[in-house]
Design a protein around this motif. Sequence first.
Motif, short mmCIF file in Angstrom:
data_model
loop_
_atom_site.label_atom_id
_atom_site.label_comp_id
_atom_site.label_asym_id
_atom_site.label_seq_id
_atom_site.Cartn_x
_atom_site.Cartn_y
_atom_site.Cartn_z
N UNK B 63 4.54 8.86 -8.93
CA UNK B 63 4.46 7.45 -9.34
C UNK B 63 4.41 7.33 -10.86
N UNK B 91 2.63 6.58 4.43
CA UNK B 91 1.29 6.03 4.64
C UNK B 91 0.79 5.27 3.43
N UNK B 92 1.39 5.50 2.27
CA UNK B 92 1.03 4.70 1.09
C UNK B 92 2.20 3.81 0.67
N UNK B 93 3.20 3.66 1.57
CA UNK B 93 4.36 2.80 1.31
C UNK B 93 5.03 3.15 -0.02
N UNK B 96 8.27 1.53 -1.31
CA UNK B 96 8.30 0.23 -1.99
C UNK B 96 8.36 0.40 -3.51
N UNK B 97 7.96 1.57 -3.99
CA UNK B 97 7.91 1.81 -5.44
C UNK B 97 9.02 2.74 -5.90
#
Lengths: 146, 113
Positions: B63, B91-93, B96-97
């Motif tokens: 990230x 599990x932490x999506x 989307x990032x």
Amino acid sequence: MPPEPAGTLRLALPPTLAAVADAQAALRAWLAAAKAPPALIFNAELVAEEILANVVRHGGLANDALVSLEARQACDGLCLTVEDGGAPFDPRTVPEPPKPASLDQAVPGGLGLKLVRGMAAALAYERTAAGLNRFSVTLAAPRHGP
Amino acid sequence: MELAVADHAADVQLVTLTGRLDAAGVERVETRFTAAVVAPSRHALIDLSAVSFIGSLGLRMLISVARTMHRRGHKMVLFGVDPLVRGVLDSVALNDLIPIANDRAAAAAMLAG
């Protein structure tokens, strides 16, 4: 009585990330010997890493302190328990990090306990009479392979 | 934890990670990975097919690097993710990032899109 592997693994490790990696390797070997499914081994390693790395990085432990990890086979899964002599800390009270709307707003970090919560069938914490944090995570065995 | 860098195209590099993105692995590779991906000022395809484990510190590394690239106007796409590793990303999506593709060709198409 089955001769091996024993139903419980107990490790004592110094508060370093290298020792966390050693503990993960020992846990992996122990579960593989017990013919645990790969998904359970993966989840167990992840939960062990998140809890132990948290203690190592934020527990404020002396270099000669020891952290204990116990892995116990339950009837349909695994129970991992970590004990440390750091400042009182109940991981269950940590709020979930807010979901970032975009990459720009993403604050890296704080995902470890979210992962643990997502994988755990149950969480338990107590501050023991001996003054230790005792945090237990129960992992259910996956119903399907791998 | 190993890292290899190659050209995918003139403005795209291919970065292959091999090993375990556990706490110790991230500690060993994070500085090299950040330098290899961010410094060249190009888009990056990240091959995760040889990464067998990832924890929260590995997620944080991905990230953090993707955010830096985004601020510099470049994209990072992950591909070839092992199913158990993919479970952690989902599990932490993370999708989307940071875009996640099945294979290198699909990842390259996401850069173009």
